[in-house]
Scaffold this motif. Structure first.
Motif, PDB file in Angstrom:
ATOM      1  N   TRP A 119       0.833  -1.207   0.000  1.00 36.04           N
ATOM      2  CA  TRP A 119       0.000   0.000   0.000  1.00 36.04           C
ATOM      3  C   TRP A 119       0.868   1.258   0.000  1.00 36.04           C
ATOM      4  CZ3 TRP A 119      -3.111  -2.187   4.697  1.00 36.04           C
ATOM      5  CH2 TRP A 119      -3.885  -3.273   4.255  1.00 36.04           C
ATOM      6  N   VAL A 120       1.892   1.271   0.850  1.00 33.08           N
ATOM      7  CA  VAL A 120       2.791   2.435   0.901  1.00 33.08           C
ATOM      8  C   VAL A 120       3.522   2.603  -0.429  1.00 33.08           C
ATOM      9  CG1 VAL A 120       4.841   3.393   2.020  1.00 33.08           C
ATOM     10  CG2 VAL A 120       3.078   2.265   3.403  1.00 33.08           C
ATOM     11  N   ASP A 141       2.551   1.704  -3.458  1.00 31.91           N
ATOM     12  CA  ASP A 141       1.640   2.212  -4.485  1.00 31.91           C
ATOM     13  C   ASP A 141       1.241   3.659  -4.213  1.00 31.91           C
ATOM     14  OD1 ASP A 141       1.778  -0.319  -5.572  1.00 31.91           O
ATOM     15  OD2 ASP A 141      -0.116  -0.999  -4.693  1.00 31.91           O
ATOM     16  N   TRP A 142       1.060   3.999  -2.943  1.00 29.74           N
ATOM     17  CA  TRP A 142       0.641   5.347  -2.586  1.00 29.74           C
ATOM     18  C   TRP A 142       1.724   6.374  -2.913  1.00 29.74           C
ATOM     19  CZ3 TRP A 142       1.226   7.866   2.712  1.00 29.74           C
ATOM     20  CH2 TRP A 142       0.551   9.093   2.757  1.00 29.74           C
ATOM     21  N   LEU A 143       2.987   6.003  -2.636  1.00 31.90           N
ATOM     22  CA  LEU A 143       4.095   6.930  -2.868  1.00 31.90           C
ATOM     23  C   LEU A 143       4.745   6.768  -4.237  1.00 31.90           C
ATOM     24  CD1 LEU A 143       5.831   6.753   0.650  1.00 31.90           C
ATOM     25  CD2 LEU A 143       4.260   8.509  -0.208  1.00 31.90           C
TER      26      LEU A 143
END
Length: 225
Positions: A101-102, A104-106
């Motif tokens: 998740w981190v 993909d988010w960043l």
């Protein structure tokens, strides 16, 4: 007229105080998480290699709890570190969903959970080493306490990287999940750098809180320090 004597107020059993219960609660939580993490682990060998530190450290802390009880702050940090290891062992570090998740988010190219794990590998051991040095050596209040603490943490990180190298030599491709390099040729250097940042951050952020936790430990258990 009959004289009356005041009835003494009931005293709380020191063994039932929150400070005394905390290590037991944390130990049960970590043990439960360890058992649950075994079921459905992505790679049983990786799970074993990542969680062996928990399997060794938890019984040691329990066996030594009376002779050498740890401060509440350190107990909490060790439990958090154990959970980081358990999660990494269950999914393998490169496949932890929170790391995805981190990433993909960043917009990063790799799952950062491995970096986070090595940051914690410096952060928590720094408090452990500091507590051992303060309580068992003449370094309490010494200007050498912080530098030596960081050096010990870096030495531990280097030993861990050598263990990973040994796993790679003996296990070949089977050890890829344990190594978690994700194709980064500088992974070893990054891991040790993260441990260094973690150790320094712990000393900068927690030294005063740790001193207070040690003072409470000395007050509650004078023979412990």
């Amino acid at each position: 007229m009959t004289a009356t004597h005041p009835v003494p107020a009931p005293t709380q059993d020191a063994s039932l105080s929150p400070g005394r219960r905390l290590p037991a609660v944390l130990a049960f939580a970590v043990a439960g998480a360890l058992v649950v993490s075994w079921f459905g682990a992505a790679d049983p060998t990786t799970w074993l290699l990542e969680t062996v530190w928990v399997m060794a450290g938890l019984p040691a802390a329990i066996l030594l709890r009376r002779r050498f009880p740890l401060s509440g702050l350190l107990c909490g940090l060790l439990a958090a570190h154990a959970l980081v290891l358990i999660v990494g062992g269950h999914y393998t570090y490169a496949e932890v969903p929170a790391g995805d998740w981190v990433r993909d988010w960043l917009g990063w190219e790799r799952n950062p959970y491995d970096r986070f794990g090595h940051l914690v590998q410096g952060f928590v051991p720094a408090v452990l080493v500091r507590e051992l040095l303060v309580r068992t050596s003449p370094l309490r209040g010494s200007r050498w306490l912080a530098p030596l603490t960081v050096c010990v943490c870096l030495a531990f990180s280097a030993v861990f990287e050598m263990l990973e190298w040994l796993a790679a030599v003996t296990g070949g491709e089977a050890a890829d999940a344990f190594l978690g390099t994700q194709g980064d040729v500088w992974d070893t250097q990054w891991d040790m750098f993260c441990a260094l940042i973690g150790a320094i951050s712990a000393l900068l952020l927690l030294s005063r809180a740790h001193d207070r936790a040690l003072a409470r430990l000395r007050r509650d258990r004078p023979s412990a320090c």
